[in-house]
Design an enzyme around this catalytic site. Structure first.
Site, PDB file in Angstrom:
ATOM      1  N   ASP A 177      93.094 -64.180  56.631  1.00 43.87           N
ATOM      2  CA  ASP A 177      93.790 -63.423  57.885  1.00 43.87           C
ATOM      3  C   ASP A 177      93.793 -63.980  59.085  1.00 43.87           C
ATOM      4  OD1 ASP A 177      94.781 -61.642  55.665  1.00 43.87           O
ATOM      5  OD2 ASP A 177      92.878 -60.999  55.622  1.00 43.87           O
TER       6      ASP A 177
ATOM      7  N   ASP B 117      76.866 -72.916  56.137  1.00 44.99           N
ATOM      8  CA  ASP B 117      77.176 -74.480  56.278  1.00 44.99           C
ATOM      9  C   ASP B 117      76.262 -75.141  57.445  1.00 44.99           C
ATOM     10  OD1 ASP B 117      79.006 -74.287  54.192  1.00 44.99           O
ATOM     11  OD2 ASP B 117      80.524 -74.080  55.555  1.00 44.99           O
TER      12      ASP B 117
ATOM     13  N   ARG C   1      65.842 -85.669  31.603  1.00 44.93           N
ATOM     14  CA  ARG C   1      67.204 -85.495  31.973  1.00 44.93           C
ATOM     15  C   ARG C   1      67.431 -86.323  33.082  1.00 44.93           C
ATOM     16  NH1 ARG C   1      68.299 -79.874  28.851  1.00 44.93           N
ATOM     17  NH2 ARG C   1      68.865 -80.943  26.796  1.00 44.93           N
TER      18      ARG C   1
ATOM     19  N   MET D  62      76.716 -76.060  48.456  1.00 45.17           N
ATOM     20  CA  MET D  62      78.158 -75.956  49.249  1.00 45.17           C
ATOM     21  C   MET D  62      77.840 -76.640  50.575  1.00 45.17           C
ATOM     22  SD  MET D  62      79.248 -71.914  48.920  1.00 45.17           S
ATOM     23  CE  MET D  62      80.310 -71.261  47.712  1.00 45.17           C
TER      24      MET D  62
ATOM     25  N   GLU E  86      79.057 -80.766  48.032  1.00 48.41           N
ATOM     26  CA  GLU E  86      80.423 -80.277  47.429  1.00 48.41           C
ATOM     27  C   GLU E  86      81.566 -81.477  48.176  1.00 48.41           C
ATOM     28  OE1 GLU E  86      81.932 -76.346  48.149  1.00 48.41           O
ATOM     29  OE2 GLU E  86      81.634 -76.425  50.341  1.00 48.41           O
TER      30      GLU E  86
ATOM     31  N   ARG F 209      73.104 -83.801  33.088  1.00 51.25           N
ATOM     32  CA  ARG F 209      73.402 -82.313  33.056  1.00 51.25           C
ATOM     33  C   ARG F 209      73.830 -82.113  34.414  1.00 51.25           C
ATOM     34  NH1 ARG F 209      73.748 -83.025  28.501  1.00 51.25           N
ATOM     35  NH2 ARG F 209      72.536 -81.868  26.789  1.00 51.25           N
TER      36      ARG F 209
ATOM     37  N   ARG G 273      75.708 -67.752  48.657  1.00 53.78           N
ATOM     38  CA  ARG G 273      75.931 -66.750  49.441  1.00 53.78           C
ATOM     39  C   ARG G 273      75.432 -65.329  49.129  1.00 53.78           C
ATOM     40  NH1 ARG G 273      79.836 -68.204  52.806  1.00 53.78           N
ATOM     41  NH2 ARG G 273      81.418 -69.783  52.424  1.00 53.78           N
TER      42      ARG G 273
END
Length: 365
Positions: free
Chosen positions: A79, A143, A178, A185, A238, A283, A292
């Protein structure tokens, strides 16, 4: 002569993060106990300001919320009242409805507004300040990419969650030999990946500021194999991207001021690595909104409280059009005009990257 302050209001915009409630609590308690102000909160960010949807905030309202994640005022990250989606003649169109918000503030007798948010939310705060609204900004984003403050609240909690996830992945990776990828983020800034990667003993950290070469990642895996370490941990921001490539876009949200949503780079990289690395299961885990959520860390509870108290002090001093900030160990303030458009990214040649490389962490470069 400066108008006497009697009523103030708060709104929280953008994505939620731990520490929002701590700011709301600090503002409310300081305003009431120290200055005798009436305090109100607009629900759902700027949408609540447009709809004049506000509630009183009292000592009772904010009791017991210091540690809680999220925001009791709710939030919205879509908004922008200077470019707001409204229905007109049966069609949805975008219009500048900021004057409606200004009139709502006047109608309710709100003398000053504290806006808690990140870059987008604070951009609107600056624009309302230009329209004569008495505004104080409080920086919020996990961030940690606002250049005007050393640290934003929410970041410390987010890197704590990411570090714990890396700790947990470490044990299962070692047990099964593995390669484990963790996507975190941060959008175009690599702070969460960088700091959690160092703290969480990652072997590879991939951040937007340092485009990676997949062959360099494979080199690191093979180097570890030669040392008898048959597993590897890779933390991926990300917004990380390969050399001569671009960030992985999960989706486009057309009605959002920030429509591009990153996501999926860890899954994509896992598929690519499986084709090139033998004798390893791979994986990927996307941490997502877990970063968050949940209770705020001790650091964020204290930082948020310091920000909230300072915001009310600035109102009392009539220093409007500013954002509270952390400079070194001191809480200070900076003009909103200087905040917008100045993001803080990881310096590829900075201290944190250098120390990570010196202890053997690869950045895929």
């Amino acid at each position: 002569m400066r108008k006497e302050i009697k009523k103030i209001a708060i709104l929280t915009g953008g994505g939620d993060c731990p520490g929002l409630n701590a700011v709301i609590r600090a503002v409310t308690r300081t305003a009431i106990l120290q200055y005798g102000y009436e305090v109100y909160g607009y629900k759902f960010g700027y949408k609540g300001l447009y709809n004049n949807d506000l509630i009183p905030l009292t000592l009772e309202t904010v009791s017991g919320i210091l540690h809680k994640g999220g925001t009791i005022l709710y939030s919205s990250n879509k908004d922008n009242l200077f470019d707001y989606l409204v229905e007109e003649n049966g069609k949805m169109v975008k219009k500048d409805v900021s004057d409606v918000a200004v009139e709502n503030l006047k109608k309710e007798g709100i003398d000053a507004l504290i806006v808690i948010g990140g870059d987008g939310t604070l951009t609107s705060a600056r624009d309302f300040a230009r329209k004569g609204v008495n505004i104080i900004g409080v920086p919020k984003t996990i961030d940690n990419d606002l250049a005007a403050t050393d640290v934003t609240f929410g970041f410390n909690t987010a890197i704590g969650v990411a570090t714990e996830a890396l700790d947990r992945l470490h044990t299962t990776a070692e047990s099964h030999h593995r390669i484990m990828l963790l996507e975190v983020m941060g959008r175009d800034a690599g702070w969460i990946a960088l700091e959690s990667g160092i703290a969480g003993s990652a072997d590879v950290i991939l951040i937007p500021e340092i485009p990676y070469d997949i062959n360099k990642i494979i080199e690191k895996v093979k180097e570890r194999e030669a040392e008898g370490k048959l597993f590897s941990i890779i933390v991926v921001a990300e917004g990380a991207k390969p050399k001569d490539g671009s960030a992985t876009v999960y989706k486009i949200v057309e009605d959002s001021p920030d429509p591009i949503r990153y996501g999926g780079v860890a899954n994509k990289l896992a598929v690519e690595l499986e084709k090139l690395v033998k004798n390893h299961e791979i994986r990927s885990t996307v941490l997502g909104h877990i970063q968050r959520g949940g209770n705020a860390s001790t650091y964020d509870r204290i930082l948020s409280t310091r920000y909230g108290v300072k915001a009310v002090e600035l109102i009392n001093e009539g220093k409007f059009g500013n954002m509270v900030c952390l400079k070194g160990s001191d809480i200070s303030y900076v003009s909103l005009e200087e905040v917008i458009g100045h993001n803080k990214y990881v310096n590829p040649n900075g201290e944190f990257v250098k120390i990570a490389k010196k202890i053997g962490i690869s950045f895929g470069d």
